[in-house]
Design an enzyme around this catalytic site. Sequence first.
Site, PDB file in Angstrom:
ATOM      1  N   LYS A  78       0.836  -1.213   0.000  1.00 36.33           N
ATOM      2  CA  LYS A  78       0.000   0.000   0.000  1.00 36.33           C
ATOM      3  C   LYS A  78       0.867   1.258   0.000  1.00 36.33           C
ATOM      4  O   LYS A  78       0.505   2.276  -0.588  1.00 36.33           O
ATOM      5  CB  LYS A  78      -0.955   0.009   1.190  1.00 36.33           C
ATOM      6  CG  LYS A  78      -2.340  -0.524   0.873  1.00 36.33           C
ATOM      7  CD  LYS A  78      -2.442  -2.011   0.731  1.00 36.33           C
ATOM      8  CE  LYS A  78      -2.444  -2.632  -0.578  1.00 36.33           C
ATOM      9  NZ  LYS A  78      -2.502  -4.106  -0.537  1.00 36.33           N
ATOM     10  N   GLY A  87       8.850 -21.738  16.515  1.00 37.55           N
ATOM     11  CA  GLY A  87       8.088 -22.568  17.432  1.00 37.55           C
ATOM     12  C   GLY A  87       7.844 -23.933  16.800  1.00 37.55           C
ATOM     13  O   GLY A  87       7.558 -24.030  15.596  1.00 37.55           O
ATOM     14  N   HIS A 137     -23.543  15.431   1.303  1.00 37.93           N
ATOM     15  CA  HIS A 137     -23.286  15.944  -0.040  1.00 37.93           C
ATOM     16  C   HIS A 137     -22.246  17.049   0.029  1.00 37.93           C
ATOM     17  O   HIS A 137     -22.334  17.916   0.891  1.00 37.93           O
ATOM     18  CB  HIS A 137     -24.576  16.506  -0.645  1.00 37.93           C
ATOM     19  CG  HIS A 137     -24.336  17.134  -1.991  1.00 37.93           C
ATOM     20  ND1 HIS A 137     -24.190  16.391  -3.139  1.00 37.93           N
ATOM     21  CD2 HIS A 137     -24.187  18.435  -2.355  1.00 37.93           C
ATOM     22  CE1 HIS A 137     -23.972  17.206  -4.161  1.00 37.93           C
ATOM     23  NE2 HIS A 137     -23.966  18.450  -3.717  1.00 37.93           N
TER      24      HIS A 137
END
Length: 478
Positions: A58, A122, A451
């Site tokens: 991004k 792990g 608006h």
Amino acid sequence: MSEQFDVVVIGGGPGGYPCAIRAAQLGFKTACIDGWLNRDSSTAFGGTCLNAGCIPSKALLESSELYHRMQHEASAHGIGVGKLAIDLEKMQARKQTVSRQLTGGIKTLFTANKVTGLHGYGKLLGGGQVEFTAHDGAKQTLSAKYIVIATGSEPVNLKIAAFDGERIVDSWGALDFTEVPKSLGIIGAGVIGVELGSVWSRLGAKTVILEALPTFLPMVDAQISKEALRHLTKQGLDIRLGAKVQSAKAGAKGVVVEYESGGEIKKETFDKLIVAVGRKPYTSGLGAEELGVALDERGFVKVDAHYKTNIDGVYAVGDVIGGAMLAHKGIEEGVALAEQLAGHHTQVNYNAIPSVVYTAPEIAWVGLTEEQAKAKGYEVKTGMGSFAPSGRAKAMEQAAGSIKVIADVKTDRILGFHMCGPYVSELLAEAVLALEFAATCEDLALTMHGHPTLSETLHDAVLAVDGRAVHAINKPKK
Ligand code: FAD
Ligand code: NAD
């Protein structure tokens, strides 16, 4: 002596780290083990998403879009920008800063919530034990009542176009180019293909995307995906559908790619080739198979509705269990699991997963396409809103794209929203909420939208279902 925890999470990506934090918030003594190593050998929580996925992509999409808009739109705003130049080193450094600020943030959150964060690997040992191997090789055994596998996924490597890290790269390699390739080939017009294709094409690479399927983004409603394809093609992305790659051979002068299209074998040479044909579960070195954790035929860890594997005390979330391979899906699963372990009844709504492709225009969707709704037996009604007459979109010089709503004739209930246009990634939140609340078209029709905002186009789409849109592109019904 093993150190005793209530919860040990293996993997610190979007599936793992929120699970660990939420578990700790709920009073569990929690550890999160993560093996991620950056190219400079630094450690970082955040997994693929923060280190080599969502966030770095991004950051580059934003930088390259800014460059593209300055080149192509500044003059329309009456702004002369002179000759633009790209400082790729600086652009890449900014990308890294953004990532590292966020990965550093996870460390802070771990400390604040008293999660023991461990950098290393792990391995499941059985009997509620995990072997932790630090990056320097030191070993320690941890015991836990609940063990969570959140080890994520890795790119699919094609035999016919194997990654060499130089000419033929995966998405991580493609995020780290130090020069803009003159020509760029991409196998796969999926989410990664079109996002990274957009980045490098905007920065000047002649970009060709080869997609085996005959349709573009088949998970998106056909009307919207066709419109998106038109916009992306107009921008200069050469997306070739029905192009089945046969081989890719890297040499000194580039990568020669052979593909079959319409019964013909074609050849093209590129400076670089990105292979973006999907991702597969990552369980290497985890000890899952030795312990007998059931995997499906594609290697995903099998879980029940409560993320429990077939082994008592062992759970799994995120990309490694399959389904939508999205960060927010992993986050929701990790949090839901932690809460379920604490006795809560949290559930993930898999029918309302938002999806976004961060191209320009952006492509976003939630719920069913018109085709899927019909296949499920719904009598369907649809409405389209267009950004062409949107005052806000025009003021932004981005008046392109549409929003389509798919609804059930019998109940008026909204089944899906599919959109392409400016910032539809943000408009999608209203659409997801509509599905989550089982809203009807009438519910949204009666909702006032500010608006001038881009959200008016979503409102128009819903009004258009019954021929009521003032800015309709549907023929109004009488
Ligand atoms: P991962 O993020 O892969 O994390 C797993 C972690 O576990 C890794 O750190 C790994 O090193 C570690 N690990 C693995 N095995 C072990 C072990 N044995 N011991 C210790 N640690 C181990 N999704 C979105 O929602 N939005 C986007 O915009 C988006 N963009 C993307 C762009 C790109 C280029 C790519 C590649 C992916 C993108 N994704 C996006 C998908 C997203 O990154 C994944 O869905 C998400 O990271 C999955 O989270 P996860 O925790 O399941 O796995
Ligand atoms: P994908 O599944 O989205 O797309 C892979 C594409 O490659 C498909 O269209 C497929 O038909 C095509 N393909 C497969 N084999 C091919 C071949 N031999 N020749 C030509 N085309 C071929 O996978 P991806 O783009 O690699 O992304 C992986 C995952 O990462 C996805 O699940 C996605 O959800 C996630 N991701 C999400 C985002 C986001 O949310 N914005 C961004 C990037 C990645």
